[in-house]
Design a protein around this motif. Structure first.
Motif, short mmCIF file in Angstrom:
data_model
loop_
_atom_site.label_atom_id
_atom_site.label_comp_id
_atom_site.label_asym_id
_atom_site.label_seq_id
_atom_site.Cartn_x
_atom_site.Cartn_y
_atom_site.Cartn_z
N MET A 80 10.23 -38.25 2.09
CA MET A 80 9.12 -37.53 1.43
C MET A 80 9.34 -37.49 -0.08
N GLU A 81 10.59 -37.22 -0.47
CA GLU A 81 10.89 -37.17 -1.91
C GLU A 81 10.70 -38.54 -2.55
N LEU A 82 11.13 -39.56 -1.83
CA LEU A 82 11.00 -40.92 -2.35
C LEU A 82 9.52 -41.32 -2.48
N PHE A 83 8.74 -40.91 -1.50
CA PHE A 83 7.31 -41.19 -1.53
C PHE A 83 6.72 -40.56 -2.80
N LEU A 87 5.46 -42.84 -5.98
CA LEU A 87 4.02 -42.77 -6.27
C LEU A 87 3.80 -42.29 -7.70
N ASN A 88 4.52 -41.24 -8.06
CA ASN A 88 4.40 -40.67 -9.40
C ASN A 88 4.70 -41.71 -10.47
N ARG A 89 5.72 -42.50 -10.22
CA ARG A 89 6.16 -43.49 -11.19
C ARG A 89 5.22 -44.70 -11.24
N GLU A 90 4.65 -45.06 -10.09
CA GLU A 90 3.90 -46.32 -9.99
C GLU A 90 2.42 -46.20 -10.32
N ILE A 91 1.89 -44.98 -10.34
CA ILE A 91 0.44 -44.83 -10.49
C ILE A 91 -0.09 -45.58 -11.72
N ARG A 92 0.62 -45.42 -12.84
CA ARG A 92 0.12 -46.07 -14.07
C ARG A 92 0.10 -47.58 -13.95
N LEU A 117 -0.78 -35.17 -5.36
CA LEU A 117 -0.44 -36.44 -6.03
C LEU A 117 -1.20 -37.61 -5.39
N ILE A 118 -1.30 -37.58 -4.07
CA ILE A 118 -2.03 -38.63 -3.35
C ILE A 118 -3.50 -38.64 -3.82
N ARG A 119 -4.09 -37.45 -3.87
CA ARG A 119 -5.50 -37.36 -4.33
C ARG A 119 -5.64 -37.90 -5.74
N GLU A 120 -4.66 -37.56 -6.59
CA GLU A 120 -4.67 -38.00 -7.99
C GLU A 120 -4.56 -39.54 -8.06
N GLY A 121 -3.64 -40.11 -7.28
CA GLY A 121 -3.45 -41.56 -7.26
C GLY A 121 -4.71 -42.28 -6.82
N GLU A 122 -5.38 -41.71 -5.82
CA GLU A 122 -6.62 -42.33 -5.34
C GLU A 122 -7.73 -42.18 -6.38
#
Ligand code: IPE
Ligand code: IPE
Ligand code: MG
Length: 246
Positions: A80-83, A87-92, A117-122
């Protein structure tokens, strides 16, 4: 194993991958399992880029199954932490690479922080029109079919739907990623030859490809080997071969 990517007309539009073998990769190096999961994230980045470059339209990655909760608590917590951090790092990077991100599964089980974060990424990738990247998290094919059945039953109960109108098209319309064409090619790494509750409905006519390569070692050459194998397949969908394929 040196394969070149096949010509554009033989490239599968939708590639799905069961990313397996992180634990074995780590064990072979005398490292803890989490080192394998971390190395697996690097493979994810590589494969997203390679699929985009080869003209794949949709890439579906199985990241965490409904059954993976049964792993030791420490491993689940680590995943979960890795996810979150990946995600946080890769979004940009996803935004820059014109990738549209979707996370598919029962997200209600995740922390509020991860869900946000998922909603933000989408949201920030929603306008991108390059590769569609579908990451399956807390996903199971049976979960998907069950939630679809529940939606239809609710509509019938409300008098909005006649049971006689429930056909394959209607059923598919309430599955988790309705509207996306079924996978053309499903790759599973690390030698196991099973579906492990991935896209049960959608893989009805998908070409299956199994490789011994462990997920953290899955590179461009391994992807091209899978694509080359797919390019040589004859898909019949229950029909007899046409004159050009005799
Ligand atoms: C795949 O690697 C990653 C997840 C299922 C989260 P595994 O962790 O299943 O690796 P093996 O199968 O134990 O080698
Ligand atoms: C399948 O891998 C699930 C993911 C890759 C997320 P598993 O390692 O969980 O599958 P089994 O247990 O070997 O069938
Ligand atoms: Mg495994």
């Amino acid at each position: 194993m040196s394969s070149h990517p096949p010509s554009a007309d033989k490239i599968p539009a939708h590639v799905a991958i069961i990313m397996d073998g992180n634990g074995r990769w780590a064990r072979a190096r005398g490292k803890p399992r989490h080192a394998g999961h971390r190395a697996g994230v690097e493979s994810v980045r590589r494969v997203i880029e390679a699929c985009g470059n080869r003209g794949v339209k949709v890439l579906s990655l199985f990241a965490f199954s409904s059954e993976n909760w049964q792993r030791p608590e420490t491993e689940v917590k680590m995943l979960m932490e890795l996810f979150f951090t990946a995600l946080n790092r890769e979004i940009r990077r996803l935004v820059r690479s014109n990738v549209r991100l979707r996370i598919i599964g029962d997200l209600s089980a995740f922390s509020d922080k991860l869900q946000a974060l998922i909603r933000e990424g989408e949201r920030v990738t929603a306008e991108n029109d390059g590769l569609l990247l579908q990451v399956f998290a807390n996903y199971g094919g049976r979960w998907d079919i069950t939630q679809a059945a529940r939606q239809l039953a609710t509509r019938v109960q409300a008098g909005m739907l006649d049971p006689a109108d429930i056909d394959e098209h209607c059923f598919a319309s309430v599955l988790a990623f309705a509207g996306v064409p079924d996978p053309d090619l499903l790759i599973r790494t690390a030698g196991e030859q099973r579906i492990s509750n991935f896209m049960l409905w959608q893989c009805a006519y998908t070409e299956l490809y199994f490789t011994e390569v462990l997920w953290p070692d899955f590179d461009e050459a391994a992807l091209d080997a899978a694509l080359a194998d797919y390019a040589g397949r004859q898909r019949r969908f229950g029909r007899v071969p046409g004159p050009e394929t005799n």
